[in-house]
Design a protein around this motif. Sequence first.
Motif, short mmCIF file in Angstrom:
data_model
loop_
_atom_site.label_atom_id
_atom_site.label_comp_id
_atom_site.label_asym_id
_atom_site.label_seq_id
_atom_site.Cartn_x
_atom_site.Cartn_y
_atom_site.Cartn_z
N HIS A 63 28.19 26.74 -12.81
CA HIS A 63 26.99 25.98 -13.55
C HIS A 63 27.11 26.12 -14.87
N ASP B 37 28.72 20.11 -9.05
CA ASP B 37 27.32 20.78 -8.88
C ASP B 37 26.23 19.79 -8.98
N ASP C 258 29.58 21.21 -4.15
CA ASP C 258 27.91 21.18 -4.39
C ASP C 258 27.43 19.86 -4.78
N HIS D 43 24.04 19.09 -6.61
CA HIS D 43 22.92 19.70 -5.93
C HIS D 43 21.64 18.97 -5.68
FE LIG Z 1 26.66 24.81 -7.47
#
Ligand SMILES: [Fe+2]
Length: 299
Positions: free
Chosen positions: A227, A9, A67, A11
């Motif tokens: 997360h 993640d 992600d 991002h």
């Molecule tokens: Fe995520």
Amino acid sequence: MFRLAHVTDLHVRNFAGARLRDFFGKRAIGALNLALIRRRKHRPELLEALGDDLRARAHDHLVVSGDLGNVSLSSEWRAARSWIERIGASTENTTVIPGNHDAYVQEVVVSGAFEQLFAAFQSADLRLEPDTYPFARLRGEIALVCANSCVPTGDLGAWGRLGEAQLRRVEALLAAPEVRARFRVLVIHHPPVMHRPPENRNLRDRAQLAEVLARVGAELVVHGHDHRDEFAELAGPEGRRIPVVGAGSASYAGTTDRCSRYNIYEIDGARVDVVTYAHDSASGGFREFRRRTIAPIVS
Ligand SMILES: [Fe+2]
Ligand SMILES: [Fe+2]
């Protein structure tokens, strides 16, 4: 001992080269969400600090469990790939799968743009052609079986699904002799158990995946998506239990228990210790946040 690093993640934000027509529909809402909320929640400087720490931390392989971007733009993925390259990780020793934010729009998923960009990080020792997922990479005593739980949802949901065909292939790979002879790690973006409701952000066919794992087994399941640090167990065959570990986001700017972090799984025979390294705002660096033995499971 095999040290498996797990980052998830990221991002990454990067709109370089994006065109106005890239921002219709779900992407428009995602981009707005990004501008208003994620901009504060996910910080590039934390991801850079994490990369600095990981570069200096001994590990044998790195898995990135999805992600990487936010709205499935090639610019985001290229920036994420540059970050991986800056760590100095080779494609042989780094494995990448997509998350739901990398499968935001149907046309991008159909184009296979993510798989093209990360092809070298998905080269397989075992794959049931012609399907990309799942694929297996064999590294010493470790076998990574990497699934893709991400589909363009079309409804603003963040749910995932493996589908019957991929579930069959996951079972076949986990049962393959060269995989079964090793310590099997299933890598997936969505948690295979529900930690956080609602249903529209979870893996829809997690019950079917649990059935596969109960039949064929695995020694460890790792995932991202929530997360936060998460620990669970699933039933394996013959009364064995399978540890399931979720890692927190690599770029999250939150409180100590959730801020930018990554895991290293220290795998030594049947014993597995999970060490979580988290950002420390006082020093600006990373420190060992938690060490936990997750296998063998003793009740
Ligand atoms: Fe995520
Ligand atoms: Fe996700």
